[in-house]
Design a protein around this motif. Structure first.
Motif, mmCIF file in Angstrom:
data_model
loop_
_atom_site.group_PDB
_atom_site.id
_atom_site.type_symbol
_atom_site.label_atom_id
_atom_site.label_comp_id
_atom_site.label_asym_id
_atom_site.label_seq_id
_atom_site.Cartn_x
_atom_site.Cartn_y
_atom_site.Cartn_z
ATOM 1 N N GLY A 186 0.764 -0.884 0.081
ATOM 2 C CA GLY A 186 -0.051 -0.034 0.027
ATOM 3 C C GLY A 186 0.925 1.337 -0.068
ATOM 4 N N GLU A 187 0.241 2.535 -0.098
ATOM 5 C CA GLU A 187 0.742 3.635 0.072
ATOM 6 C C GLU A 187 -0.073 4.592 1.009
ATOM 7 O OE1 GLU A 187 3.302 4.807 -1.134
ATOM 8 O OE2 GLU A 187 3.853 3.484 -2.812
ATOM 9 N N VAL A 188 0.642 5.193 2.039
ATOM 10 C CA VAL A 188 -0.077 6.053 2.946
ATOM 11 C C VAL A 188 0.256 7.718 2.419
ATOM 12 C CG1 VAL A 188 -0.112 6.963 5.270
ATOM 13 C CG2 VAL A 188 0.387 4.614 4.901
ATOM 14 N N PHE A 189 -0.812 8.133 1.962
ATOM 15 C CA PHE A 189 -0.661 9.290 1.387
ATOM 16 C C PHE A 189 -0.992 10.618 2.348
ATOM 17 C CE2 PHE A 189 -1.650 6.995 -3.168
ATOM 18 C CZ PHE A 189 -0.326 7.414 -3.647
ATOM 19 N N ILE A 192 -6.022 5.659 7.311
ATOM 20 C CA ILE A 192 -4.898 5.584 6.452
ATOM 21 C C ILE A 192 -5.625 6.269 5.037
ATOM 22 C CG2 ILE A 192 -3.668 4.273 4.572
ATOM 23 C CD1 ILE A 192 -3.197 2.305 6.965
ATOM 24 N N ARG A 193 -5.171 7.088 4.314
ATOM 25 C CA ARG A 193 -5.672 7.652 3.002
ATOM 26 C C ARG A 193 -4.761 7.143 2.061
ATOM 27 N NH1 ARG A 193 -9.143 7.719 6.389
ATOM 28 N NH2 ARG A 193 -10.445 9.443 6.871
ATOM 29 N N GLY A 194 -5.296 6.198 1.317
ATOM 30 C CA GLY A 194 -4.290 5.756 0.038
ATOM 31 C C GLY A 194 -4.854 4.337 0.063
ATOM 32 N N PRO A 195 -4.358 3.568 -1.133
ATOM 33 C CA PRO A 195 -4.524 2.245 -1.370
ATOM 34 C C PRO A 195 -3.868 1.317 -0.591
ATOM 35 C CG PRO A 195 -3.040 3.072 -3.229
ATOM 36 C CD PRO A 195 -3.427 4.105 -2.170
#
Length: 611
Positions: free
Chosen positions: A77-80, A115-118
């Motif tokens: 994943g990615e934590v934007f 978390i905001r991101g995929p």
């Protein structure tokens, strides 16, 4: 991004990951690979964890990641935003810290919900012991599951392999997070998933409408709502279901035909201009997050060369990709190139008119016949609709920023190469989806994301391979802004009320129809798919608007669908591309013309079966 897999077994036999699955996982994560095994003796079980890392930010963090308490995390994943991740940090490390320091179910769910991101994750919690796993609210990262009843073996994986028509792989429903009590499984031999569902703020657990989805589970397993009554708070607000009192606004009387001037008329409304500018701000921020969370931002080894692009866009020249390109241009330095990936499937050679044949034999042609023959000689079998609109879009972008090098990558695919790569690679990535539509889009996206094609150089062209590890895609725009033809059909039959219901259904099913498949397809090249239109803040903003402010299907095609995005394009300085009607990728790239034209999109596709 990573390829992650876990095999849970009650058998004492040594666990080995299927070699085809392992190969597909390695392609997703070429920078680091490792397997570890966790076992317990009383009662007996064992877990094999296999992780393959595509290094994207901070220092390379090996996976599976273990802490001092014996917990194991695999994070794809990615934590934007939502959690603090410094530029020099890796989000896997940050997640490991949070899970280790705050390890109650409430804490784990709170971290994930923030978390905001995929993301997709698998987490072995030593205390319990438990196995947690799941996907983000939209399902932007793939996770598949399969249970072998005879062997008592449960497998989770980012990507599988299509080895037989009766394969039992399924996508993990993106309706919440799941937990397995490993001790209970080992003692009883029965596999049960505790479900922790996504719900909107203020909703009660009893109002969850996804039960039919989280019961879509592997055969001979069961799912139950967690007895603690815990849930994850949805990262987006519920959709505004209000409908307008009038079918048309008075301003429509000023409109005669689809044109850039028409968009200017629609922008005259003060309220509409405010909404458009607000969408530009939130979408621009979503793009910024996705084009600036890059390896070279943190000075990792082997950053892209100055003449190589770090960002690529799946590019047809249509409204969705044009807006992404225009916004990416705001946040990427002008001396850095951007790759525009444009795919075309070879068209059949045109038939020469019989009269032209006779004319050649007689060696005497009229001026018209000479012109026709000259035109046929200039014919290019790759001048498909998306190639034509892509070139036109390129010219608009050059006007927007002539200082940037826009690499328009012409990716040309023959029928022979399509058939070869479908059987060798693509069928395994599309699996477990299996329709004609999945085949067409899966193949088109695979070749586009590979990025091997031609770019213009002087008066000619040269071979080119995109170096970009991040691929932006426009998925989510049509689903939220009534971009598909079925939306017009629903509007005609059921009005705004039917359209609102259709749009609500679109987001509800996007994980199963699109996102898992496209993540598997793009990830196969060791690249990461990023979806700005599905940024949580973008979706929340669009969900807050009544449908009439997002689309107006009483207006002509090329204007009414995705109306708000067309106005965004106009405000950003784009031209004719703002008025292009929706054209599905399978038709714009002409892959649909290569196969049986009598097939329906929903038919099962036999070409996806391995031979």
């Amino acid at each position: 991004m990573c390829g992650i897999s876990c095999v849970l077994s009650l058998s004492p036999s040594q666990l080995v990951l299927d070699k085809n699955i392992h190969k597909n996982l390695r392609k997703r994560g070429p920078n680091y690979s490792e397997n570890i095994t966790k076992t317990a003796s009383s009662p007996y079980y064992q877990c094999l964890f296999s992780a393959h890392v595509l290094h994207m930010r901070g220092c390379l963090t090996p996976q599976p990641a273990q802490d001092s308490n014996g917990n194991v995390l695999m994070w794809n994943g990615e934590v934007f935003s939502g959690l603090t991740v410094r530029l020099d940090e890796n989000d896997t490390d940050v997640l490991c810290y949070h899970f280790s320091a705050y390890n109650s179910p409430t804490d784990i769910l709170s971290v994930l919900a923030n978390i905001r991101g995929p993301w997709a994750f698998i987490y072995y919690q030593q205390t319990g012991p438990y196995l947690w796993f799941g996907r983000d609210f939209f399902g932007r990262r793939s996770l598949l599951w399969h249970y072998d009843t005879e062997k008592k073996t449960f497998t989770l994986t980012s990507v599988a392999a299509c080895l037989a028509a009766h394969s039992q792989w399924q996508e993990v429903p993106a309706v919440g997070v799941y937990r397995i009590d490993l001790r209970a499984f080992a003692e009883s031999g029965s596999l049960t998933f505790e479900v922790y569902p996504w719900i909107h703020a203020g909703e009660s657990l009893s109002s969850v409408s996804h039960k039919s989805k989280w019961e879509a589970i592997p055969n001979n397993t069961s799912a139950v709502m967690n007895i603690s009554g815990l849930s994850l708070t949805s990262p987006v607000c519920p959709m505004n279901m209000s409908i307008p009192l009038l079918s048309k606004d008075v301003e429509h009387s000023k409109i005669s035909q689809a044109s850039v001037e028409e968009l200017e008329v629609l922008l005259e409304s003060g309220r509409r201009k405010i909404v458009v500018n607000s969408l530009i701000n939130v979408l621009s921020e979503a793009v910024r997050r996705r084009v600036q969370c890059l390896p070279f931002d943190t000075q990792i080894p082997s950053p892209p060369k100055s003449n190589e692009a770090a960002i690529a866009i799946l590019f047809s020249g249509g409204i969705d990709s044009m807006v992404l390109a225009a916004l990416a241009d705001r946040h990427i330095p002008s001396d850095k190139p951007i790759d525009l990936l444009n795919v075309a499937f070879k068209l059949p050679e045109p038939k020469i008119q019989e009269s032209a044949k006779k004319g050649r034999k007689q060696k005497a042609k009229s001026a018209d016949s000479q012109t026709d023959v000259a035109d046929s000689l200039e014919y290019s079998p790759f001048n498909v609709p998306d190639r034509i609109t892509g070139r036109a879009g390129l010219q608009e972008l050059i006007v927007l920023n002539p200082e940037r090098r826009w690499n328009f990558v012409e990716i040309n695919v023959t029928q022979k190469e399509l058939h070869e790569m479908r059987q060798k690679h693509i069928c395994h990535l599309v699996h477990p989806l299996d329709t004609v539509l999945d085949d067409s889009i899966g193949c088109a996206v695979w070749f586009a994301a590979r990025g091997i094609g031609l770019i213009a150089e002087g008066n000619g062209k040269r071979g080119f391979t995109s170096s970009a590890k991040v691929v932006l895609t426009g998925i989510g725009a049509d689903e939220q802004l009534a971009g598909y033809s079925r939306h017009r059909v629903r509007f005609k039959t059921s009005g705004h009320e039917g359209l609102v219901q259709e749009l609500a259904m679109e987001l509800d099913r996007i994980s199963t129809r699109n996102l898992g498949r496209d993540d598997r397809i793009i990830g196969d090249h060791g690249k990461e798919a990023r979806f700005p239109y599905l940024d949580e803040d973008v979706v929340c903003f669009l969900n807050s608007l009544p449908v009439a402010e997002k689309a107006d299907l009483s207006l002509s095609r090329g204007v009414g669908e995705k109306l708000i995005l067309r106005l965004v394009a106009k405000q950003l300085g784009l031209g004719a591309s703002a008025l292009l009607p929706k054209r599905a990728m399978q038709f714009g790239s002409r892959i649909a013309k290569m196969e049986n034209s009598h097939e329906k999109a929903s038919d099962k596709c036999t070409r996806l079966l391995t031979t």
